[in-house]
Design a protein around this motif. Structure first.
Motif, PDB file in Angstrom:
ATOM      1  N   HIS A  44       0.882  -1.019  -0.048  1.00  0.00           N
ATOM      2  CA  HIS A  44       0.016  -0.092   0.087  1.00  0.00           C
ATOM      3  C   HIS A  44       0.958   1.123   0.037  1.00  0.00           C
ATOM      4  O   HIS A  44       0.095   2.340  -0.024  1.00  0.00           O
ATOM      5  CB  HIS A  44      -1.023   0.004   1.320  1.00  0.00           C
ATOM      6  N   TYR A  47       4.057  -0.383  -4.950  1.00  0.00           N
ATOM      7  CA  TYR A  47       3.538  -1.659  -5.327  1.00  0.00           C
ATOM      8  C   TYR A  47       4.248  -2.190  -6.238  1.00  0.00           C
ATOM      9  O   TYR A  47       4.709  -1.591  -7.400  1.00  0.00           O
ATOM     10  CB  TYR A  47       2.020  -1.365  -5.793  1.00  0.00           C
ATOM     11  N   LYS A 146      -5.475   1.885  -5.243  1.00  0.00           N
ATOM     12  CA  LYS A 146      -5.733   0.690  -6.201  1.00  0.00           C
ATOM     13  C   LYS A 146      -5.421   0.905  -7.691  1.00  0.00           C
ATOM     14  O   LYS A 146      -5.055   0.297  -8.611  1.00  0.00           O
ATOM     15  CB  LYS A 146      -7.045   0.030  -5.782  1.00  0.00           C
ATOM     16  N   SER A 272      -4.223  -8.309  -7.948  1.00  0.00           N
ATOM     17  CA  SER A 272      -5.260  -8.099  -6.915  1.00  0.00           C
ATOM     18  C   SER A 272      -6.756  -8.252  -7.442  1.00  0.00           C
ATOM     19  O   SER A 272      -6.848  -7.755  -8.648  1.00  0.00           O
ATOM     20  CB  SER A 272      -5.284  -7.041  -6.169  1.00  0.00           C
ATOM     21  N   TYR A 306      -4.981  -6.930  -0.701  1.00  0.00           N
ATOM     22  CA  TYR A 306      -4.078  -7.135  -1.847  1.00  0.00           C
ATOM     23  C   TYR A 306      -3.689  -8.610  -1.960  1.00  0.00           C
ATOM     24  O   TYR A 306      -3.587  -9.534  -0.774  1.00  0.00           O
ATOM     25  CB  TYR A 306      -2.668  -6.663  -1.470  1.00  0.00           C
TER      26      TYR A 306
END
Length: 358
Positions: A44, A47, A146, A272, A306
């Motif tokens: 987070h 990535y 995300k 994810s 994730y």
């Protein structure tokens, strides 16, 4: 070592990375993103979209005189055993955010054979080396963490007109409705940050990797490594029509195996939102079903929301034989939510011959 900045993309090729030399058998390759002190970085914050390891041979004279603007000049890459086209998924190893918990160690006595014995060295290319390619996205302060990790074009201020003359990894023009993926996450791209966000300082990071290997001898059994891509284009996106009706998105394709063998091990590289991935025989029988693992906390390796790993399939040697020319079916089931830049790669390791005594 390289610098990370909030919202910034780091895409790098590291040539001639440190790697075991000589005629050897590779048992495992693992990598993760760490800070300058060697501590694992949580997804987070940074990535790890993917890392890919590629084997190449170099002509020292040509490379020395090569144009620095083309670092690939004077190098001949040795791809895996297939089955995608030559310029697609040619890596030897490659995972990403799912790497920490993914089972990837090959069972004894099976290995990936590499080395510079004469029959493996292309003429005039006398040095065997390795390239490590990475894509890292610093999501500190991101408006949509995300979305940034999915390389959504709108978050990187990339419009359709900007991609008109862009070709994909497969050499074909990008679709006009391209919403996100590798081509919106190129080197130094900036993802949208929160309004009023006070930027944190740069920080240094590295890719820490571990190679497990043995010197090659008569007791090792070589494996063939195949990547089965559910798209044959490296990536794909999900643009759901009605998430209230369909909970899952199913991506499925048939892939011919020109050369078969005994299935020893299989796993998958995913992003994810994945639920599971399954490899079938052409008659529908399951060869391997891989389950996803998701984090439940905040610490590195257990990040909530994730995908932190995928299981692996270890077959008893001799129990599963894939026939030459057999048509395999690859299926990836994903949450039916808006998602871009997904990868659905099944990694399959086959032994053409088995040891007489196991």
């Amino acid at each position: 070592m390289f610098a990370l900045k909030p919202g910034r993309v780091v895409s790098k090729d590291f040539f001639d990375v440190e790697f075991p030399r000589g005629h050897i058998g590779i048992k495992n390759f693992k990598a993760e993103l760490v800070d300058e002190h060697g501590n694992s970085l949580p997804l987070h914050e940074a990535y790890l979209h993917h890392y890919f390891v590629l084997r190449y041979f170099e002509n020292a004279i040509i490379s020395r005189d090569a144009n620095k603007s083309n670092p690939f000049y004077g190098k001949k890459f040795r791809r895996n055993d297939g089955v995608c086209q030559d310029n697609v998924n040619s890596v030897s190893w490659g995972l990403g955010a799912d790497a920490r918990k993914t089972s990837s160690e090959l069972p004894d006595p099976f290995r990936i054979e590499v080395g510079t014995h004469p029959e493996n060295v292309p003429q005039e290319y006398d040095q065997e080396k390795w390239l490590l390619n990475i894509l890292v996205i610093d999501t500190r302060g991101a408006q949509d963490k995300k979305g940034c990790s999915q390389c959504r074009c709108d978050l990187y201020n990339v419009k359709s007109k900007d991609l008109i003359n862009t070709t994909g990894v497969d050499g074909k023009p990008l679709p006009i409705d391209y919403k996100g993926g590798l081509f919106c996450c190129e080197k130094n791209s900036q993802c949208k940050l929160q309004k009023g966000y006070i930027k944190e300082k740069k920080r240094k990071a590295s890719i820490k990797y571990t190679v497990t290997w043995v010197d090659w001898d008569q007791y090792q059994v070589p494996l063939k490594f195949y990547i089965l891509d559910v798209t044959d284009q490296v990536e794909y996106s999900i643009i759901p029509q009605n998430t209230d009706v369909e909970r899952y998105h199913v991506k499925k394709t048939k892939i011919p195996m020109q050369k078969g063998g005994n299935l020893i091990y299989a796993t998958a590289h995913v992003h994810s939102g994945i639920v599971n991935a399954t490899l079938y025989r052409e008659d529908g029988r399951v060869l391997c079903e891989i389950q996803s693992m998701y984090g439940t906390g905040k610490e590195a390796g257990n990040e909530k929301g994730y995908a932190i790993g995928m299981s692996g399939c270890y077959s008893k040697p001799g129990s599963i034989k894939i026939k030459d020319g057999e048509m395999l079916i690859v299926e990836f089931i994903h949450e039916n939510t808006y998602n871009t830049g997904l990868m659905g790669h099944f990694y399959v390791y086959l032994a053409e011959e088995l040891p007489k005594i196991l």
